[in-house]
Design a protein around this motif. Structure first.
Motif, PDB file in Angstrom:
ATOM      1  N   GLU A 156       0.817  -1.206   0.000  1.00  7.70           N
ATOM      2  CA  GLU A 156       0.000   0.000   0.000  1.00  7.70           C
ATOM      3  C   GLU A 156       0.853   1.259   0.000  1.00  7.70           C
ATOM      4  O   GLU A 156       0.536   2.238  -0.686  1.00  7.70           O
ATOM      5  N   ILE A 157       1.946   1.245   0.764  1.00 13.03           N
ATOM      6  CA  ILE A 157       2.813   2.417   0.812  1.00 13.03           C
ATOM      7  C   ILE A 157       3.494   2.644  -0.532  1.00 13.03           C
ATOM      8  O   ILE A 157       3.574   3.784  -1.026  1.00 13.03           O
ATOM      9  N   ASN A 158       3.986   1.579  -1.152  1.00 19.00           N
ATOM     10  CA  ASN A 158       4.617   1.726  -2.465  1.00 19.00           C
ATOM     11  C   ASN A 158       3.629   2.266  -3.495  1.00 19.00           C
ATOM     12  O   ASN A 158       4.002   3.066  -4.366  1.00 19.00           O
ATOM     13  N   GLN A 159       2.375   1.843  -3.412  1.00 18.88           N
ATOM     14  CA  GLN A 159       1.367   2.375  -4.330  1.00 18.88           C
ATOM     15  C   GLN A 159       1.162   3.871  -4.116  1.00 18.88           C
ATOM     16  O   GLN A 159       1.074   4.645  -5.077  1.00 18.88           O
ATOM     17  N   LEU A 160       1.087   4.281  -2.848  1.00 23.12           N
ATOM     18  CA  LEU A 160       0.915   5.705  -2.548  1.00 23.12           C
ATOM     19  C   LEU A 160       2.102   6.529  -3.019  1.00 23.12           C
ATOM     20  O   LEU A 160       1.946   7.673  -3.460  1.00 23.12           O
ATOM     21  N   LEU A 161       3.305   5.948  -2.928  1.00 27.08           N
ATOM     22  CA  LEU A 161       4.527   6.658  -3.319  1.00 27.08           C
ATOM     23  C   LEU A 161       4.844   6.512  -4.799  1.00 27.08           C
ATOM     24  O   LEU A 161       5.764   7.172  -5.302  1.00 27.08           O
ATOM     25  N   GLY A 162       4.092   5.639  -5.485  1.00 22.32           N
ATOM     26  CA  GLY A 162       4.371   5.400  -6.903  1.00 22.32           C
ATOM     27  C   GLY A 162       5.736   4.777  -7.136  1.00 22.32           C
ATOM     28  O   GLY A 162       6.430   5.106  -8.100  1.00 22.32           O
ATOM     29  N   ARG A 163       6.121   3.861  -6.284  1.00 18.71           N
ATOM     30  CA  ARG A 163       7.431   3.233  -6.374  1.00 18.71           C
ATOM     31  C   ARG A 163       7.295   1.720  -6.240  1.00 18.71           C
ATOM     32  O   ARG A 163       6.217   1.197  -5.922  1.00 18.71           O
ATOM     33  N   ARG A 164       8.417   1.033  -6.474  1.00 16.79           N
ATOM     34  CA  ARG A 164       8.479  -0.416  -6.327  1.00 16.79           C
ATOM     35  C   ARG A 164       9.731  -0.762  -5.530  1.00 16.79           C
ATOM     36  O   ARG A 164      10.602   0.070  -5.322  1.00 16.79           O
ATOM     37  N   GLY A 165       9.812  -2.039  -5.129  1.00 18.86           N
ATOM     38  CA  GLY A 165      11.012  -2.488  -4.428  1.00 18.86           C
ATOM     39  C   GLY A 165      10.770  -2.703  -2.955  1.00 18.86           C
ATOM     40  O   GLY A 165       9.678  -2.487  -2.424  1.00 18.86           O
ATOM     41  N   ARG A 166      11.820  -3.141  -2.275  1.00 16.89           N
ATOM     42  CA  ARG A 166      11.718  -3.482  -0.850  1.00 16.89           C
ATOM     43  C   ARG A 166      11.488  -2.230  -0.021  1.00 16.89           C
ATOM     44  O   ARG A 166      12.178  -1.222  -0.184  1.00 16.89           O
ATOM     45  N   PHE A 167      10.529  -2.302   0.870  1.00 17.39           N
ATOM     46  CA  PHE A 167      10.272  -1.180   1.782  1.00 17.39           C
ATOM     47  C   PHE A 167      10.808  -1.472   3.178  1.00 17.39           C
ATOM     48  O   PHE A 167      11.351  -0.585   3.831  1.00 17.39           O
ATOM     49  N   TRP A 168      10.641  -2.727   3.653  1.00 19.39           N
ATOM     50  CA  TRP A 168      11.076  -3.113   4.997  1.00 19.39           C
ATOM     51  C   TRP A 168      12.326  -3.987   4.932  1.00 19.39           C
ATOM     52  O   TRP A 168      12.527  -4.712   3.967  1.00 19.39           O
ATOM     53  N   GLN A 169      13.121  -3.926   6.011  1.00 16.12           N
ATOM     54  CA  GLN A 169      14.176  -4.915   6.196  1.00 16.12           C
ATOM     55  C   GLN A 169      13.539  -6.296   6.312  1.00 16.12           C
ATOM     56  O   GLN A 169      12.439  -6.443   6.837  1.00 16.12           O
ATOM     57  N   GLU A 170      14.239  -7.325   5.831  1.00 16.76           N
ATOM     58  CA  GLU A 170      13.661  -8.670   5.799  1.00 16.76           C
ATOM     59  C   GLU A 170      13.376  -9.215   7.188  1.00 16.76           C
ATOM     60  O   GLU A 170      12.314  -9.775   7.444  1.00 16.76           O
ATOM     61  N   GLU A 171      14.338  -9.086   8.104  1.00 14.23           N
ATOM     62  CA  GLU A 171      14.149  -9.658   9.439  1.00 14.23           C
ATOM     63  C   GLU A 171      13.624  -8.622  10.414  1.00 14.23           C
ATOM     64  O   GLU A 171      13.743  -7.420  10.214  1.00 14.23           O
ATOM     65  N   SER A 172      13.031  -9.121  11.498  1.00 13.11           N
ATOM     66  CA  SER A 172      12.487  -8.282  12.558  1.00 13.11           C
ATOM     67  C   SER A 172      13.060  -8.739  13.892  1.00 13.11           C
ATOM     68  O   SER A 172      13.504  -9.876  14.030  1.00 13.11           O
ATOM     69  N   PHE A 173      13.044  -7.851  14.870  1.00 10.92           N
ATOM     70  CA  PHE A 173      13.340  -8.237  16.259  1.00 10.92           C
ATOM     71  C   PHE A 173      12.044  -8.712  16.888  1.00 10.92           C
ATOM     72  O   PHE A 173      11.003  -8.062  16.741  1.00 10.92           O
ATOM     73  N   ASP A 174      12.063  -9.821  17.596  1.00 10.58           N
ATOM     74  CA  ASP A 174      10.895 -10.207  18.386  1.00 10.58           C
ATOM     75  C   ASP A 174      11.357 -10.755  19.730  1.00 10.58           C
ATOM     76  O   ASP A 174      12.267 -11.568  19.804  1.00 10.58           O
ATOM     77  N   HIS A 175      10.728 -10.264  20.789  1.00 14.35           N
ATOM     78  CA  HIS A 175      11.075 -10.660  22.155  1.00 14.35           C
ATOM     79  C   HIS A 175       9.841 -11.225  22.841  1.00 14.35           C
ATOM     80  O   HIS A 175       8.797 -10.563  22.880  1.00 14.35           O
ATOM     81  N   LEU A 176       9.935 -12.432  23.387  1.00 13.47           N
ATOM     82  CA  LEU A 176       8.858 -12.982  24.195  1.00 13.47           C
ATOM     83  C   LEU A 176       8.734 -12.189  25.499  1.00 13.47           C
ATOM     84  O   LEU A 176       9.745 -11.897  26.146  1.00 13.47           O
TER      85      LEU A 176
END
Length: 233
Positions: free
Chosen positions: A178-198
């Motif tokens: 959705e963000i890429n559509q609003l910006l009229g762009r393509r490609g990776r927006f987020w880093q692939e990995e995330s931090f997650d803590h239990l």
């Protein structure tokens, strides 16, 4: 991991006269540990503090340096960084030191505002918030979250068979589209990995709530540069 006598608990929060339950990590139950650049622990029905960031928020050279220093630190403590090292940290009671030494340093880097910081645009921040709300109550209980200019912090309790990694991918996939559509762009927006803590205790949960609520001020942001959602208590 080693069993303990601590029983699983829950944080019960009142929201508009309804009680929301955020189940805490159960040290007696099984945990699936998946390796990547960061280890990911999965336990059904548990509450997580999750951070994901825009693709340009951290330069690749800094990531390599950070992972290299962390791996050297692990080896110095007799832990193989290519193994399920987070479980070994838990048994060695070094997790707090590791978090203080590396994770907080990494989080502080996000707050310096590197990269294009597109989420400082309220339109784009709202698209992320909409994605977080979309499956709330079905796949997870949604807790506090903040959308910062180049990263997101969120508390969520998994429901049913929802897995934290797949849910993070879902949040990122649909918000990026959705963000890429609003910006009229393509490609990776987020880093692939995330931090997650239990989340392991009520105190741990409260700490992450404070962290989320204080994050904009610590980063020197003003109203309109971030989007903060907190549960009424």
């Amino acid at each position: 991991m080693d069993a303990t006598a601590t029983a699983r608990g829950a944080c019960l929060l009142r929201l508009d006269d309804a009680m929301m339950s955020f189940e805490l990590f159960d040290p007696r139950a099984e945990v699936a540990i998946r390796q990547g650049n960061l280890p990911h622990w999965y336990q059904p029905g548990a509450t997580y503090f999750v951070t994901f960031r825009t693709a340009d928020s951290v330069p690749e050279s800094l990531l390599r340096s950070w992972h290299g220093r962390r791996d050297r630190w692990l080896r110095e403590h007799g832990i193989d960084p290519s193994s399920a090292w987070k479980a070994q940290l838990e048994r060695a009671t070094l997790e707090h030191e590791d978090h203080t030494t590396f994770t907080r340093e990494f989080m502080a880097y996000f707050d310096r505002g590197h990269g294009a910081c597109p989420l400082g645009d309220p339109r784009l921040a709202e698209r992320v918030a909409a994605c977080l709300h979309h499956f709330a109550g079905q796949r997870y209980q949604l807790g506090d979250f903040v959308v910062m200019p180049n990263h997101v912090h969120v508390l969520a309790c998994l429901l049913g068979t929802t897995e934290i990694e797949s849910q993070c991918r879902s949040w990122k996939k649909f918000s990026a589209r959705e963000i890429n559509q609003l910006l009229g762009r393509r490609g990776r927006f987020w880093q692939e990995e995330s931090f997650d803590h239990l989340v392991r205790s009520e105190e741990h949960f409260a700490h992450f709530q404070r962290y989320i609520g204080d994050n904009p001020e610590h980063a020197g942001l003003v109203r309109g540069q971030f989007l903060l959602h907190t549960l009424q208590k």
